[in-house]
Every structure is written in C-alpha cells, then in structure tokens.
Design a protein around this motif. Structure first.
Motif, PDB file in Angstrom:
ATOM      1  N   ALA A  54      -4.211   2.247   1.035  1.00 32.84           N
ATOM      2  CA  ALA A  54      -3.396   2.733   2.156  1.00 32.84           C
ATOM      3  C   ALA A  54      -4.273   3.500   3.144  1.00 32.84           C
ATOM      4  CB  ALA A  54      -2.279   3.638   1.651  1.00 32.84           C
ATOM      5  N   THR A  55      -4.010   3.286   4.428  1.00 29.40           N
ATOM      6  CA  THR A  55      -4.707   4.021   5.486  1.00 29.40           C
ATOM      7  C   THR A  55      -3.665   4.462   6.511  1.00 29.40           C
ATOM      8  OG1 THR A  55      -5.083   2.077   6.891  1.00 29.40           O
ATOM      9  CG2 THR A  55      -6.787   2.580   5.214  1.00 29.40           C
TER      10      THR A  55
ATOM     11  N   VAL B  78       0.828  -1.210   0.000  1.00 28.37           N
ATOM     12  CA  VAL B  78       0.000   0.000   0.000  1.00 28.37           C
ATOM     13  C   VAL B  78       0.860   1.256   0.000  1.00 28.37           C
ATOM     14  CG1 VAL B  78      -2.041  -1.075   1.029  1.00 28.37           C
ATOM     15  CG2 VAL B  78      -0.276  -0.077   2.519  1.00 28.37           C
ATOM     16  N   ALA B  79       2.176   1.066   0.113  1.00 29.85           N
ATOM     17  CA  ALA B  79       3.102   2.201   0.076  1.00 29.85           C
ATOM     18  C   ALA B  79       4.456   1.719  -0.421  1.00 29.85           C
ATOM     19  CB  ALA B  79       3.247   2.837   1.452  1.00 29.85           C
TER      20      ALA B  79
ATOM     21  N   PRO C  35      26.050   5.481  -2.513  1.00 27.01           N
ATOM     22  CA  PRO C  35      24.675   5.379  -2.986  1.00 27.01           C
ATOM     23  C   PRO C  35      23.701   4.966  -1.887  1.00 27.01           C
ATOM     24  CG  PRO C  35      26.138   4.110  -4.396  1.00 27.01           C
ATOM     25  CD  PRO C  35      26.955   4.634  -3.273  1.00 27.01           C
ATOM     26  N   TYR C  36      23.942   3.851  -1.215  1.00 32.03           N
ATOM     27  CA  TYR C  36      23.063   3.384  -0.140  1.00 32.03           C
ATOM     28  C   TYR C  36      21.598   3.732  -0.408  1.00 32.03           C
ATOM     29  CZ  TYR C  36      27.429   2.693   2.355  1.00 32.03           C
ATOM     30  OH  TYR C  36      28.685   2.305   2.712  1.00 32.03           O
ATOM     31  N   THR C  37      21.113   3.334  -1.548  1.00 30.88           N
ATOM     32  CA  THR C  37      19.722   3.578  -1.933  1.00 30.88           C
ATOM     33  C   THR C  37      18.940   2.291  -1.721  1.00 30.88           C
ATOM     34  OG1 THR C  37      20.455   5.176  -3.574  1.00 30.88           O
ATOM     35  CG2 THR C  37      18.216   4.336  -3.807  1.00 30.88           C
ATOM     36  N   HIS C  38      17.820   2.388  -1.014  1.00 30.39           N
ATOM     37  CA  HIS C  38      17.048   1.206  -0.666  1.00 30.39           C
ATOM     38  C   HIS C  38      15.570   1.414  -0.984  1.00 30.39           C
ATOM     39  CE1 HIS C  38      20.559  -0.264   1.529  1.00 30.39           C
ATOM     40  NE2 HIS C  38      20.693   0.988   1.916  1.00 30.39           N
ATOM     41  N   LEU C  39      14.959   0.385  -1.570  1.00 30.96           N
ATOM     42  CA  LEU C  39      13.527   0.375  -1.856  1.00 30.96           C
ATOM     43  C   LEU C  39      12.842  -0.424  -0.770  1.00 30.96           C
ATOM     44  CD1 LEU C  39      11.160   0.845  -3.909  1.00 30.96           C
ATOM     45  CD2 LEU C  39      11.724  -1.421  -4.801  1.00 30.96           C
ATOM     46  N   MET C  40      11.790   0.148  -0.182  1.00 33.33           N
ATOM     47  CA  MET C  40      11.019  -0.542   0.843  1.00 33.33           C
ATOM     48  C   MET C  40       9.541  -0.442   0.491  1.00 33.33           C
ATOM     49  SD  MET C  40      13.129  -1.402   3.516  1.00 33.33           S
ATOM     50  CE  MET C  40      11.947  -1.502   4.834  1.00 33.33           C
ATOM     51  N   GLU C  41       8.848  -1.562   0.606  1.00 34.71           N
ATOM     52  CA  GLU C  41       7.390  -1.578   0.398  1.00 34.71           C
ATOM     53  C   GLU C  41       6.703  -1.999   1.684  1.00 34.71           C
ATOM     54  OE1 GLU C  41       6.866  -4.099  -3.057  1.00 34.71           O
ATOM     55  OE2 GLU C  41       6.898  -2.315  -4.341  1.00 34.71           O
ATOM     56  N   PHE C  42       5.518  -1.451   1.888  1.00 35.06           N
ATOM     57  CA  PHE C  42       4.730  -1.758   3.092  1.00 35.06           C
ATOM     58  C   PHE C  42       3.325  -2.154   2.703  1.00 35.06           C
ATOM     59  CE2 PHE C  42       8.076   1.146   4.206  1.00 35.06           C
ATOM     60  CZ  PHE C  42       8.570   0.596   5.373  1.00 35.06           C
TER      61      PHE C  42
ATOM     62  N   TYR D 136       0.390  11.703   3.524  1.00 35.96           N
ATOM     63  CA  TYR D 136       1.729  12.298   3.476  1.00 35.96           C
ATOM     64  C   TYR D 136       1.941  13.232   4.669  1.00 35.96           C
ATOM     65  CZ  TYR D 136       5.675  15.107   1.902  1.00 35.96           C
ATOM     66  OH  TYR D 136       6.876  15.755   1.837  1.00 35.96           O
ATOM     67  N   GLN D 137       0.971  14.098   4.941  1.00 37.06           N
ATOM     68  CA  GLN D 137       1.087  15.024   6.071  1.00 37.06           C
ATOM     69  C   GLN D 137       1.175  14.267   7.396  1.00 37.06           C
ATOM     70  OE1 GLN D 137      -2.399  17.420   5.180  1.00 37.06           O
ATOM     71  NE2 GLN D 137      -1.142  19.032   4.253  1.00 37.06           N
ATOM     72  N   ALA D 138       0.380  13.210   7.547  1.00 38.99           N
ATOM     73  CA  ALA D 138       0.417  12.415   8.773  1.00 38.99           C
ATOM     74  C   ALA D 138       1.750  11.671   8.893  1.00 38.99           C
ATOM     75  CB  ALA D 138      -0.751  11.427   8.795  1.00 38.99           C
ATOM     76  N   PHE D 139       2.290  11.199   7.770  1.00 37.22           N
ATOM     77  CA  PHE D 139       3.592  10.528   7.756  1.00 37.22           C
ATOM     78  C   PHE D 139       4.687  11.492   8.220  1.00 37.22           C
ATOM     79  CE2 PHE D 139       7.531   9.433   5.502  1.00 37.22           C
ATOM     80  CZ  PHE D 139       7.706   8.116   5.902  1.00 37.22           C
ATOM     81  N   VAL D 140       4.694  12.700   7.678  1.00 36.33           N
ATOM     82  CA  VAL D 140       5.697  13.709   8.052  1.00 36.33           C
ATOM     83  C   VAL D 140       5.572  14.048   9.541  1.00 36.33           C
ATOM     84  CG1 VAL D 140       6.448  16.112   7.708  1.00 36.33           C
ATOM     85  CG2 VAL D 140       5.932  14.658   5.723  1.00 36.33           C
ATOM     86  N   ALA D 141       4.345  14.231  10.011  1.00 34.40           N
ATOM     87  CA  ALA D 141       4.127  14.561  11.427  1.00 34.40           C
ATOM     88  C   ALA D 141       4.631  13.442  12.340  1.00 34.40           C
ATOM     89  CB  ALA D 141       2.646  14.832  11.684  1.00 34.40           C
TER      90      ALA D 141
END
Length: 164
Positions: free
Chosen positions: A53-54, A9-10, A157-164, A120-125
């Motif tokens: 997503a919720t 979902v993300a 680089p240390y670039t990582h993809l994460m899914e949830f 997005y706003q809730a994630f940042v908060a």
C-alpha cells in the motif's frame, strides 16, 4: 482485460451509525479518566493496510467510501455520508488483515506499523478535507496501534466490506 486477480492493498469495513463512540485513551489508575471521541449520525470506517500500500491509493479509497450510498436518511432513502451530511469515525483495524492458520490468526500480509500509521494519518486527513467544514459534522479517528473500545448504535446493519 486480463484474467489476473489484483491483490488488495487495503481492506475497509463500513458501518452506518446513528451514534458511535471510541475510546482513544484508557483510564489510568486514579490519575485520569478514559478519553473518547464520538460522532452522531454518519459512518464508521474500519481500515487496514496491507504490504504494497502507498499514498497513491488513498484518493480512490476516500472518494469511493465517502460517495457510496450506504447511509439511510430520515425518509428511508440511501445516501452517501457526504450528501447526508454525516460524520465519520475512522477506526484503525489491523485485524482485518488476519488469516486463519489452524486455530490461530496470522497477520503476515499487514503493512509494517510505521508505514501503516503514516497511511492511516494521511487517510484521516484526506477524509477531513473531503468532508469539509460543515455544521455539526466532522471526522473523528481512533489511535493507531492501540486497543480501543467501540460503542456503536445503528439503525440497520448496512455493513459493507470494500477492498482496494
């Protein structure tokens, strides 16, 4: 455990940084200069939410992302952004939800813009709450739904993809 694959979902991409800046408001002809947010040592998190997503997923996302050891310390050890301590730059990135169809990209699985903005706003908060008030670190964020200019300086680089 069943063999069924859970649909994400993300999607996030993490990038450690030495310095990063993001334009959050473009310059307007002769009336104003462009506005930027900037962080020093820490991590850039690009985030995209998909249909389904919720807010329930946010605590798990934030805990996982902020506790991952993907940042390099001055001694070369890997550390979480919380332990570094480091700053965060959170960038809304709807293009992470794209799928190629022929020669074009389609974004049919992305969450509607209004719901995405709320998440997005809730994630940042929640990131701000978890990082807490520490000296010389903080959370900066991009503008949801706008095109933005990113400048990134990294020491690997240390670039990582994460899914949830």
């Amino acid at each position: 455990m069943s063999g069924a694959t859970q649909v994400p979902v993300a999607r996030t991409v993490l990038q450690q940084c030495v310095r990063a800046s993001l334009m959050v408001k473009p310059a307007e002809e002769k009336s104003s200069e462009a506005e930027f947010v900037q962080i020093d040592r820490g991590m850039v998190i690009y985030v995209c939410f998909f249909k389904g997503a919720t807010e329930e997923i946010l605590p798990k996302m934030v805990s996982s992302l902020l506790n991952l050891r993907v940042c390099e310390t001055s001694s070369g050890q890997m550390s979480s952004v919380l332990d570094l301590p480091g700053s965060l730059l959170v960038v809304p990135q709807a293009t992470l939800g794209g799928r190629a169809k022929g020669k074009a990209m389609q974004y049919h699985n992305n969450i509607p813009k209004e719901q995405g903005l709320r998440l997005y706003q809730a994630f940042v908060a929640l990131c701000q709450k978890e990082l807490g008030p520490k000296e010389n670190v903080g959370v900066k964020s991009g503008t949801y739904g706008n095109r933005q200019v990113l400048n990134l300086e990294t020491n690997g680089p240390y670039t990582h993809l994460m899914e949830f």
